[in-house]
Design a protein around this motif. Structure first.
Motif, PDB file in Angstrom:
ATOM      1  N   UNK A   1       0.915  -1.262  -0.005  1.00  0.00           N
ATOM      2  CA  UNK A   1       0.162   0.044  -0.188  1.00  0.00           C
ATOM      3  C   UNK A   1       0.832   1.430   0.011  1.00  0.00           C
ATOM      4  N   UNK A   2       1.801   1.415   0.982  1.00  0.00           N
ATOM      5  CA  UNK A   2       2.504   2.459   0.961  1.00  0.00           C
ATOM      6  C   UNK A   2       3.600   2.307  -0.002  1.00  0.00           C
ATOM      7  N   UNK A   3       4.235   3.474  -0.273  1.00  0.00           N
ATOM      8  CA  UNK A   3       5.258   3.234  -1.372  1.00  0.00           C
ATOM      9  C   UNK A   3       6.476   2.719  -0.729  1.00  0.00           C
ATOM     10  N   UNK A   4       6.507   2.650   0.404  1.00  0.00           N
ATOM     11  CA  UNK A   4       8.029   2.187   1.173  1.00  0.00           C
ATOM     12  C   UNK A   4       7.597   1.064   2.192  1.00  0.00           C
ATOM     13  N   UNK A   5       6.650   0.408   2.303  1.00  0.00           N
ATOM     14  CA  UNK A   5       6.565  -0.942   3.157  1.00  0.00           C
ATOM     15  C   UNK A   5       7.364  -1.881   2.804  1.00  0.00           C
TER      16      UNK A   5
END
Lengths: 186, 337, 518
Positions: free
Chosen positions: A1-5
């Motif tokens: 989901x997040x760009x960096x998970x």
């Protein structure tokens, strides 16, 4: 989901390590080194932020904190925030006490470059209207690429001019989104 | 939720056909904050702010205006409509202040907003705008979901007078004309208006959802907002607020006076510009609205939407709005809202 | 009209040459941006929002966004397979197995099973969406303010508790988002809140600024600090079309892929419909399941095709599922859905139970465009794979400078005022620090977008009940949903608690999540 998970899952080795054909001037890979100070500062800052927001909550007009009013939810959010920030700080302190090395977080490497990039971003924000989109974007792109570690000026300039001119004309002429022409007679 | 588009459009130029160049030039002017005196109007995209959510009465009025102005080529520039929700119009009004002196920044207004501003004890009022025109008036409709036990408006009022907590009313923003007419009605019927439970929604769609889900028992809003639901059989129209009868779905709707309550109430809507316009700038805007009012397309739109033509411009509009503000204030004090 | 006829109507809209072109452009742009390392579908959509600002008609714009979304997803799996840097957590499983496959010379097969699996799953799940949408909207009409409140609480809790690895950090991120959401004039009372007396904050902080700041700018600063500015090692694609292969996969690979595709779709759709934090949970479940039941279990971790096929299918299927609450309730349950909601708002489309009634053309065109977008993806992406590999080989400084240019474009076109641009930068710095300190980003985005709406429903419920707080538990539906929310909050700790009760050392029990816990 997040760009960096991805990072959080910890399962993925960094693909960038086996770098081949590194360019001159590219940054060294600097990975996790121990520094417990960051999270501690963050905890303190978050508590400070919570107190600031608390004053803002109290500044909302109205009396009382009845649940239907405009002050209740901000108050609730702020108080829970303060509580959790404290828990966070305590967690970090406990962890520091548990292991002398502290937790593995990334050290703030290349902070000079981060500051430089932020300065560039702010300058770009102020330049875009008076100077115009094309010129300011091209200059920004070249300087940002350098800060990010690029060493091939000719390539960067080519890409920068192509990108800024391309974006300008596609957006203003084709898509109808306004971008400032600035000093160029467009 | 906030409308993201307002500012987006502020930076958008008309892309249609040959307008590109003119628009690009207009874009340059933008930064200087609207046209200087003596400049032709419009010199830029006209932006009509709807200070409420999509799907409400202001929204449909603004979009109808946009359609007519563009289809009839009344101006060379394009017209954009965007929504700013909140505070019964107070949020939009506050935002309009940022465009002071810009004749291209218009905002829908109406009786709803006067009440909301009164209720919110707002610092800005319609005095902080340049009134352009009053356009329409519209009957308020009292509706219930199709499966409601209330068959007539008398059922509702009788229940309310017996026990005010047994009926929840709902409609546009709290303090707006919708609540006002409901309060006037129960007052007239001998009930206590200050006991009324009223749930305000910031947009027609939300209000409809609230009525159909049973959150509120009786819906009050401009008749055009419920027309689709009444036609589809999902809602029952109990009464309209004007003394003149209104035709809905091919049938004449009962009026409050038919039901024996002496209420004659219409909600008016108008348009204002940002504050700080010169008289010349104001007259230029008025001229466009005047032209709009004269078109057949506008007359057709009035008929289609059950809006009554209620046209005043310039000084006349300014005086009317001032009087209405005064009147609203009085009613509020009387009703103890 | 039944769903099938409506869907045919949707296809009639979408299959105009113009709209097909938008679908193709969307897929291409989406892949192009999505293939960039560290850039997931949510950021891709946010960065590409300005492209549609001036569209008169929302339908082509929405069709384009569907294309962008699927393109970005596929771009993300390409990066995961060839570069081993998943752009979002839902591609982590793909990275695990897909990259190993690539290293063993099966890159093409991994990419193919991802693409075809996504396609198969999307077709199945979109069909389900088409038939669920109308009944769901009919149910949604009966939802009251308290139910909406409970649903929003659940959506926020699941995104916070089930995703990421620390509840405290997740909740702090969520609260930060909620506080940002409160900035501006209160919609009910008109009072200014959290504005520090500044008029430029009266209208709140635009969601687009927030998303671009937190994601794009935050990510770039983060990359810079970690010094990851070298191009990654792109695993070579290997030989092209071999003997006995169909669409880059041989008979055995097809045989091993089809069942995981179907199971992935079966897991992905329902988990997408439920507020469960989006694609992360179903992809993880699919991966675990395939690993568990596979005969070649020992192959997992060394490039098992099932481990790519299942999660990729689940990932795509969950998106159609996420659209169910988004379209019928206006409830975004993942960061990507929140960005989609913002995209809808640009066109003044308010998703909710009335949407199917007020804009049926749009809804059915969107659903039809999901089919078309996937087909476009399959048609252009497999042949163009060499182009995407080229994109991956672009030097990182150029790449990230480019991302900053597009971020700047997105911010500028949404506001044009220097103060708003600076706010976005500030948000970007916060996003950077959050990454640095391992705070999840998604809860902040969802909090900012759902927070004000949640408060709205909360206050409305209390107005209806005359301030009686028991209204939230009086109605069975609301009470049940709230109970599930509480459960979702404690569920991840159940193994730990059980272990403690049994007197076992807590460390061995772990948490029912995807990573370690504090």
């Amino acid at each position: 989901m997040t760009g960096s998970d991805s990072r959080e899952l910890g399962a993925v080795p960094d693909g960038g390590r086996a770098g081949h054909g590194a360019e001159p001037g590219e940054l060294d890979v600097d990975d996790a080194s121990s520094s417990p100070v960051g999270p501690l500062i963050a905890g303190v800052v978050m508590i400070g932020f919570g107190i600031l927001m608390l004053t803002q909550t109290l500044a909302i007009k109205g009396e009382g904190f009845e649940p239907e009013g405009p002050r209740f939810m901000p108050m609730l959010a702020t108080v829970v925030w303060l509580g959790l920030s404290t828990v966070y700080l305590v967690q970090q302190l406990l962890r520091m006490a548990r292991s002398r090395d502290g937790l593995p977080v990334q050290r703030f490497a290349h902070s000079g470059r981060v500051v430089a990039l932020l300065v560039l971003l702010v300058a770009y924000a102020y330049a875009i209207d008076p100077v115009g989109y094309i010129i300011s974007t091209a200059v920004f792109f070249v300087s940002a690429a350098r800060v990010l570690g690029s060493g091939v000026l000719a390539r960067d300039v080519t890409v920068a001019v192509g990108l800024s001119v391309g974006v300008y004309f596609v957006f203003t002429r084709l898509l109808g989104v306004y971008l400032p022409p600035g000093v160029l007679p467009l | 939720m906030r409308a993201s588009r307002h500012s987006a459009l502020r930076r958008t130029t008309a892309a249609a056909g040959g307008l590109v160049l003119a628009a690009a030039v207009a874009g340059c002017n933008q930064t200087t904050g609207g046209g200087a005196a003596g400049q032709a109007f419009p010199s830029d995209t006209i932006e009509i702010m709807v200070p409420a959510g999509a799907g409400g009465g202001w929204d449909s009025t603004a979009r109808t205006m946009q359609e007519v102005v563009q289809n009839e080529d009344l101006v060379d520039e394009s017209v954009e409509v965007f929504n700013v929700e909140g505070g019964g119009g107070a949020t939009g009004l506050a935002q309009l202040q940022e465009d002071s002196g810009n004749p291209h920044a218009l905002m829908m207004t109406g009786l709803v907003m006067l009440g909301a501003l009164e209720l919110a004890d707002s610092e800005v009022s319609l005095d902080n705008t340049t009134p352009i025109a009053v356009l329409t008036s519209e009957a308020e409709a009292f509706v219930v979901p199709a499966k409601s036990p209330f068959k007539t408006i008398n059922d509702v009022i009788d229940a309310y007078v017996k026990d005010p907590s047994s009926v929840t009313f709902g409609g546009g923003s709290a303090g707006g004309s919708d609540q006002l007419v409901a309060a006037e009605l129960v007052q007239e019927a001998g009930g206590d208006a200050s006991e009324m439970e009223y749930i305000g929604y910031s947009g027609g769609g939300e209000a409809i959802a609230g009525i159909l889900s049973g959150d509120v028992e009786v819906g009050v809003s401009g008749i055009s907002e419920f027309t689709e639901q009444i036609k589809g059989g999902k809602m029952r129209l109990l009464a309209v607020s004007t003394a003149d009868p209104v035709e809905v779905n091919g049938e004449q709707a009962p009026t409050l006076q038919d039901a024996g309550y002496d209420v004659d109430f219409a909600n008016w809507r108008g348009i204002v510009a940002a504050p700080g316009l010169s008289d010349e700038q104001r007259d230029q805007v008025v001229e466009v609205i005047d032209e709009l009012h004269g078109t057949d397309a506008w007359k057709q739109a009035l008929a289609d939407n059950n809006w009554t033509d209620f046209f005043k411009t310039g000084d006349e509009a300014e005086k009317f709005i001032k009087d209405e503000a005064e009147k609203t204030k009085q009613i509020y004090e009387e009703l103890g809202l | 009209m039944n769903s099938f006829d409506s869907l045919l109507g949707g296809f009639a809209t979408v299959l105009s040459p113009e709209n097909l072109l938008f679908a193709l452009i969307g897929v291409t742009l989406g892949t192009l941006v999505g293939v960039l390392p560290g850039i997931g579908p949510a950021v891709t959509i946010a960065l590409l929002l300005p492209v549609t600002y001036n569209f008169e008609d929302p339908i082509p714009a929405i069709i384009m966004f569907a294309g962008i979304y699927y393109g970005a997803m596929y771009g993300g799996s390409t990066t995961a397979i060839l570069l081993n840097t998943p752009g979002e957590s839902a591609s982590v499983a793909t990275a695990l197995e897909g990259h190993e496959m690539a290293r063993r010379g099966h890159a093409r097969a991994a990419l193919a099973t991802a693409a075809i699996g996504s396609f198969v799953a999307a077709v199945i799940s979109t069909t389900l969406l088409a038939f669920v949408a109308e009944p769901m909207a009919a149910i949604a009409v009966t939802f009251r303010a308290t139910d909406y409140f409970a649903l929003m609480v659940l959506a926020l809790v699941t995104v916070t508790a089930l995703v990421g690895n620390s509840l405290v950090r997740g909740l702090l991120s969520l609260l930060l988002g909620i506080m940002i959401g409160f900035v501006g004039l209160d919609a009910v009372s008109g009072q200014s809140r959290f504005t520090f007396g500044s008029i430029s904050l009266f209208n709140g902080i635009d969601e687009v600024l927030l998303i671009i700041g937190l994601f794009a700018i935050g990510e770039t600063l983060y990359v810079l600090v970690r010094g990851r500015t070298r191009p990654g090692h792109v695993t070579p694609l290997g030989p092209g079309h071999g003997r006995g292969q169909f669409m880059s996969m041989n008979r055995d690979q097809w045989r091993r892929s089809w069942a995981p595709w179907l199971r992935g779709a079966g897991v992905g759709f329902p988990f997408g419909v439920l507020p469960s934090g989006g694609a992360e949970l179903p992809t993880f479940l699919s991966y675990s399941y395939e690993k568990h039941r596979s005969k070649g279990r020992e192959e997992f971790g060394k490039g098992a095709i099932e481990g790519v096929a299942g999660p990729e299918a689940a990932n795509n299927a969950s998106f159609s599922g996420v659209l169910v609450p988004l379209l019928t309730l206006g409830l975004p349950t993942s960061a990507t859905a929140a960005v989609m909601l913002v995209a809808f708002q640009i066109f003044n489309i308010k998703p909710g139970p009335q949407l199917l009634e007020t804009s049926p053309d749009l809804v059915w065109a969107l659903i039809a465009s999901l089919f078309v977008g996937n087909l476009a993806l399959l048609a252009i992406n497999l042949p163009l794979i060499r182009l995407w590999v080229k994109v991956l080989q672009i030097p990182r400084p150029v790449l990230y400078a480019g991302i900053l240019v597009f971020a700047g474009l997105g911010i500028y076109s949404v506001s044009g005022s220097v103060s708003d641009i600076l706010i976005a930068y500030g948000v970007g710095v916060v996003g950077f620090l959050m990454r640095q300190l391992d705070f999840p980003i998604a809860p902040a985005i969802l909090g900012a977008i759902l927070g004000p709406e949640l408060e709205n429903q909360f206050r409305r419920s209390l107005n209806i009940s005359n301030g009686d707080l028991t209204v939230f538990v009086d109605r069975p539906l609301s009470a049940t949903i709230l109970a599930i929310a509480v459960l979702a909050l404690v569920l991840p700790y159940v193994p730990k608690i059980v272990a403690r009760l049994r007197g076992k050392p807590v460390e061995t029990a772990g948490k029912l999540a995807f990573a370690d816990e504090d």
